[in-house]
Design an enzyme around this catalytic site. Structure first.
Site, PDB file in Angstrom:
ATOM      1  N   THR A 131      74.355-120.342  12.912  1.00 20.17           N
ATOM      2  CA  THR A 131      74.957-119.036  12.597  1.00 20.17           C
ATOM      3  C   THR A 131      74.251-118.424  11.390  1.00 20.17           C
ATOM      4  O   THR A 131      73.871-119.141  10.466  1.00 20.17           O
ATOM      5  CB  THR A 131      76.478-119.131  12.336  1.00 20.17           C
ATOM      6  OG1 THR A 131      76.956-117.828  11.960  1.00 20.17           O
ATOM      7  CG2 THR A 131      76.856-120.145  11.275  1.00 20.17           C
TER       8      THR A 131
ATOM      9  N   HIS B  80      85.907-115.364  18.379  1.00 16.96           N
ATOM     10  CA  HIS B  80      85.541-114.013  18.837  1.00 16.96           C
ATOM     11  C   HIS B  80      85.846-113.796  20.323  1.00 16.96           C
ATOM     12  O   HIS B  80      85.253-112.917  20.944  1.00 16.96           O
ATOM     13  CB  HIS B  80      84.059-113.732  18.519  1.00 16.96           C
ATOM     14  CG  HIS B  80      83.776-113.681  17.042  1.00 16.96           C
ATOM     15  ND1 HIS B  80      82.512-113.757  16.506  1.00 16.96           N
ATOM     16  CD2 HIS B  80      84.627-113.552  15.981  1.00 16.96           C
ATOM     17  CE1 HIS B  80      82.598-113.683  15.176  1.00 16.96           C
ATOM     18  NE2 HIS B  80      83.858-113.563  14.845  1.00 16.96           N
TER      19      HIS B  80
HETATM   20  C1  BJW Z   1      69.190-121.210  15.704  1.00 17.84           C
HETATM   21  C2  BJW Z   1      68.392-121.407  16.776  1.00 17.84           C
HETATM   22  C3  BJW Z   1      68.386-122.684  17.296  1.00 17.84           C
HETATM   23  C4  BJW Z   1      68.156-119.385  16.271  1.00 17.84           C
HETATM   24  N1  BJW Z   1      69.128-123.623  16.746  1.00 17.84           N
HETATM   25  N2  BJW Z   1      69.925-122.143  15.156  1.00 17.84           N
HETATM   26  C5  BJW Z   1      83.995-109.102   4.345  1.00 17.84           C
HETATM   27  C6  BJW Z   1      82.902-108.448   3.797  1.00 17.84           C
HETATM   28  C7  BJW Z   1      82.255-107.432   4.511  1.00 17.84           C
HETATM   29  C8  BJW Z   1      82.639-107.072   5.786  1.00 17.84           C
HETATM   30  C9  BJW Z   1      83.685-107.726   6.332  1.00 17.84           C
HETATM   31  C10 BJW Z   1      84.358-108.707   5.617  1.00 17.84           C
HETATM   32  N3  BJW Z   1      85.358-109.179   6.401  1.00 17.84           N
HETATM   33  C11 BJW Z   1      85.297-108.521   7.579  1.00 17.84           C
HETATM   34  C12 BJW Z   1      84.317-107.628   7.557  1.00 17.84           C
HETATM   35  C13 BJW Z   1      83.895-106.717   8.671  1.00 17.84           C
HETATM   36  C14 BJW Z   1      83.123-107.414   9.765  1.00 17.84           C
HETATM   37  C15 BJW Z   1      81.907-108.126   9.169  1.00 17.84           C
HETATM   38  O1  BJW Z   1      81.899-109.322   8.938  1.00 17.84           O
HETATM   39  N4  BJW Z   1      80.849-107.403   8.940  1.00 17.84           N
HETATM   40  C16 BJW Z   1      79.630-107.997   8.378  1.00 17.84           C
HETATM   41  C17 BJW Z   1      78.491-107.857   9.347  1.00 17.84           C
HETATM   42  C18 BJW Z   1      79.367-107.369   7.055  1.00 17.84           C
HETATM   43  N5  BJW Z   1      83.977-108.332  10.471  1.00 17.84           N
HETATM   44  C19 BJW Z   1      84.779-107.931  11.439  1.00 17.84           C
HETATM   45  O2  BJW Z   1      84.839-106.759  11.784  1.00 17.84           O
HETATM   46  C20 BJW Z   1      85.645-108.979  12.094  1.00 17.84           C
HETATM   47  N6  BJW Z   1      86.991-108.522  12.091  1.00 17.84           N
HETATM   48  C21 BJW Z   1      87.757-108.591  11.012  1.00 17.84           C
HETATM   49  O3  BJW Z   1      87.377-109.099   9.983  1.00 17.84           O
HETATM   50  O4  BJW Z   1      89.014-108.028  11.181  1.00 17.84           O
HETATM   51  C22 BJW Z   1      89.709-107.672  10.028  1.00 17.84           C
HETATM   52  C23 BJW Z   1      89.113-106.351   9.556  1.00 17.84           C
HETATM   53  C24 BJW Z   1      89.146-105.299  10.421  1.00 17.84           C
HETATM   54  C25 BJW Z   1      88.583-104.085  10.002  1.00 17.84           C
HETATM   55  C26 BJW Z   1      87.974-103.988   8.755  1.00 17.84           C
HETATM   56  C27 BJW Z   1      87.933-105.102   7.911  1.00 17.84           C
HETATM   57  C28 BJW Z   1      88.513-106.308   8.323  1.00 17.84           C
HETATM   58  C29 BJW Z   1      85.289-109.140  13.544  1.00 17.84           C
HETATM   59  C30 BJW Z   1      83.914-109.666  13.724  1.00 17.84           C
HETATM   60  C31 BJW Z   1      83.580-109.685  15.218  1.00 17.84           C
HETATM   61  C32 BJW Z   1      82.142-110.024  15.471  1.00 17.84           C
HETATM   62  N7  BJW Z   1      81.830-109.737  16.807  1.00 17.84           N
HETATM   63  C33 BJW Z   1      80.520-110.084  17.312  1.00 17.84           C
HETATM   64  C34 BJW Z   1      80.372-109.506  18.710  1.00 17.84           C
HETATM   65  C35 BJW Z   1      81.223-110.271  19.718  1.00 17.84           C
HETATM   66  C36 BJW Z   1      81.113-109.671  21.062  1.00 17.84           C
HETATM   67  C37 BJW Z   1      79.720-109.715  21.595  1.00 17.84           C
HETATM   68  O5  BJW Z   1      79.212-110.814  21.859  1.00 17.84           O
HETATM   69  O6  BJW Z   1      79.133-108.658  21.792  1.00 17.84           O
HETATM   70  O7  BJW Z   1      80.367-111.489  17.301  1.00 17.84           O
HETATM   71  S1  BJW Z   1      79.190-109.547  16.260  1.00 17.84           S
HETATM   72  C38 BJW Z   1      78.167-110.938  16.532  1.00 17.84           C
HETATM   73  O8  BJW Z   1      77.988-111.614  15.254  1.00 17.84           O
HETATM   74  C39 BJW Z   1      78.975-111.872  17.417  1.00 17.84           C
HETATM   75  C40 BJW Z   1      78.757-113.189  16.745  1.00 17.84           C
HETATM   76  O9  BJW Z   1      79.801-114.075  17.075  1.00 17.84           O
HETATM   77  C41 BJW Z   1      78.720-112.828  15.288  1.00 17.84           C
HETATM   78  C42 BJW Z   1      78.049-113.844  14.432  1.00 17.84           C
HETATM   79  O10 BJW Z   1      76.707-113.983  14.754  1.00 17.84           O
HETATM   80  P1  BJW Z   1      76.056-115.441  14.783  1.00 17.84           P
HETATM   81  O11 BJW Z   1      76.742-116.279  15.746  1.00 17.84           O
HETATM   82  O12 BJW Z   1      75.956-115.924  13.407  1.00 17.84           O
HETATM   83  O13 BJW Z   1      74.627-115.112  15.402  1.00 17.84           O
HETATM   84  P2  BJW Z   1      73.353-114.428  14.760  1.00 17.84           P
HETATM   85  O14 BJW Z   1      72.557-113.865  15.849  1.00 17.84           O
HETATM   86  O15 BJW Z   1      73.739-113.539  13.639  1.00 17.84           O
HETATM   87  O16 BJW Z   1      72.557-115.624  14.080  1.00 17.84           O
HETATM   88  C43 BJW Z   1      71.921-116.593  14.869  1.00 17.84           C
HETATM   89  C44 BJW Z   1      71.486-117.713  13.963  1.00 17.84           C
HETATM   90  O17 BJW Z   1      71.001-118.754  14.773  1.00 17.84           O
HETATM   91  C45 BJW Z   1      70.340-117.318  13.016  1.00 17.84           C
HETATM   92  O18 BJW Z   1      70.641-117.787  11.711  1.00 17.84           O
HETATM   93  C46 BJW Z   1      69.128-118.051  13.580  1.00 17.84           C
HETATM   94  O19 BJW Z   1      68.210-118.477  12.572  1.00 17.84           O
HETATM   95  C47 BJW Z   1      69.791-119.227  14.235  1.00 17.84           C
HETATM   96  N8  BJW Z   1      69.068-119.822  15.334  1.00 17.84           N
HETATM   97  N9  BJW Z   1      67.757-120.166  17.082  1.00 17.84           N
HETATM   98  C48 BJW Z   1      69.907-123.276  15.639  1.00 17.84           C
HETATM   99  N10 BJW Z   1      67.601-122.961  18.365  1.00 17.84           N
END
Ligand code: BJW
Length: 244
Positions: free
Chosen positions: A194, A126
């Site tokens: 994640t 990302h």
């Molecule tokens: C602990 C802890 C501790 C707490 N120890 N653990 C298929 C199906 C449906 C939708 C889509 C699909 N494919 C693509 C999509 C669209 C979309 C998507 O996935 N949407 C879903 C939400 C449904 N994806 C995209 O748009 C991606 N692009 C793409 O696929 O391009 C092609 C395309 C384009 C257009 C249309 C369709 C396809 C791009 C995704 C970009 C994500 N960007 C972000 C923001 C980055 C910039 C910023 O920082 O502001 O990235 S969103 C945000 O979520 C960030 C993260 O990297 C990402 C993931 O989150 P993460 O890391 O999992 O964090 P959290 O907060 O969700 O979870 C934290 C976890 O930690 C929890 O489980 C806690 O329990 C745990 N935790 N403390 C260990 N101490």
């Protein structure tokens, strides 16, 4: 929540770790939580900035509507990051470079903490909060920890944006393909901190599993990926990962 202790990491998981040679580590915001970086989701909450949900401010549409607003959100987060350091999970993962023949860290995080801990082969799916990218010519520039960031492109003079992947945007060319290739070749895959909700990153553990790898999750909460995993270690990354 009952957290993992060294004594209740199963003998079978220890054997899989000892036998592993190619290891893929997929990390998310939770791996940086104990460094003080807020997660996006988890614990039933979702991050909000000035009343706006993060998936609105961190979206492709927002860059075209209000780039200064996007910069305000990223400048605020970069300032916060300047004082934060890697935690024992980042440090343990960096040490795994000497332990496994092939180690690839694939992170969804933009904070640079894996690299700061010493991890060398890191695929940033990302992007990075420590880079800017030109909206027109795509030239990229590093952001220094000590100096002001540039506001216009040195190559073409147009506006710069954070070099991060927002919702609805494509991942950096080749990044997912490289990660998917490593996932298909690994024999052990860790999924650490994640929520497993954001694709295509969340598809990597399934690729590893389908190719025969052992998949192990570390998270205080269960996630949709828990069902794919052979081992689910319930606890904080900074406490559990060093035990492995
Ligand atoms: C602990 C802890 C501790 C707490 N120890 N653990 C298929 C199906 C449906 C939708 C889509 C699909 N494919 C693509 C999509 C669209 C979309 C998507 O996935 N949407 C879903 C939400 C449904 N994806 C995209 O748009 C991606 N692009 C793409 O696929 O391009 C092609 C395309 C384009 C257009 C249309 C369709 C396809 C791009 C995704 C970009 C994500 N960007 C972000 C923001 C980055 C910039 C910023 O920082 O502001 O990235 S969103 C945000 O979520 C960030 C993260 O990297 C990402 C993931 O989150 P993460 O890391 O999992 O964090 P959290 O907060 O969700 O979870 C934290 C976890 O930690 C929890 O489980 C806690 O329990 C745990 N935790 N403390 C260990 N101490």
């Amino acid at each position: 929540m009952q957290s993992v202790l060294s004594s209740n990491i199963s003998a079978e998981l220890r054997r899989r770790i000892n036998d592993a040679s190619r290891v893929l580590v997929l990390t998310g915001a939770g791996v940086s939580a104990e460094s003080g970086v807020p997660t996006f989701r988890g614990g039933g909450n979702s991050a909000v900035w000035k009343g706006m949900p993060f998936d609105v401010i961190s979206s492709a549409g927002m860059v075209s509507r209000d780039l200064p607003g996007v910069w305000e959100w990223f400048d605020y987060r970069r300032e916060l990051l300047k004082s934060l350091t890697p935690n024992p999970a980042h440090e343990a993962i960096a040490r795994w470079q000497d332990r496994f023949r092939g180690l690839t860290v694939v992170t969804q995080n933009i904070d640079g903490l894996h690299q700061l801990a010493g991890s060398k082969k890191v695929i940033e799916l990302h992007g990075s909060i420590w880079r800017t990218r030109c909206v027109t010519c795509n030239s990229r520039f590093a952001i220094s920890r000590t100096e002001e960031r540039r506001s216009v492109c040195a190559d073409c003079g147009d506006r710069l944006r954070p070099d991060v992947v927002l919702f609805g945007e494509m991942l950096p060319p080749g990044a997912f393909e490289m990660a998917a290739e490593q996932a298909a070749q690994c024999d052990l895959c860790f999924v650490i901190g994640t929520s497993g909700l954001v694709y295509p990153a969340a598809g990597l553990p399934e690729i590893a599993k389908a190719a025969g790898a052992c998949v192990c999750e570390v998270n205080p909460e269960r996630t949709p990926l828990s069902f794919v995993c052979d081992f689910v270690l319930t606890g904080k990354a900074g406490e559990v990962v060093p035990l492995l």
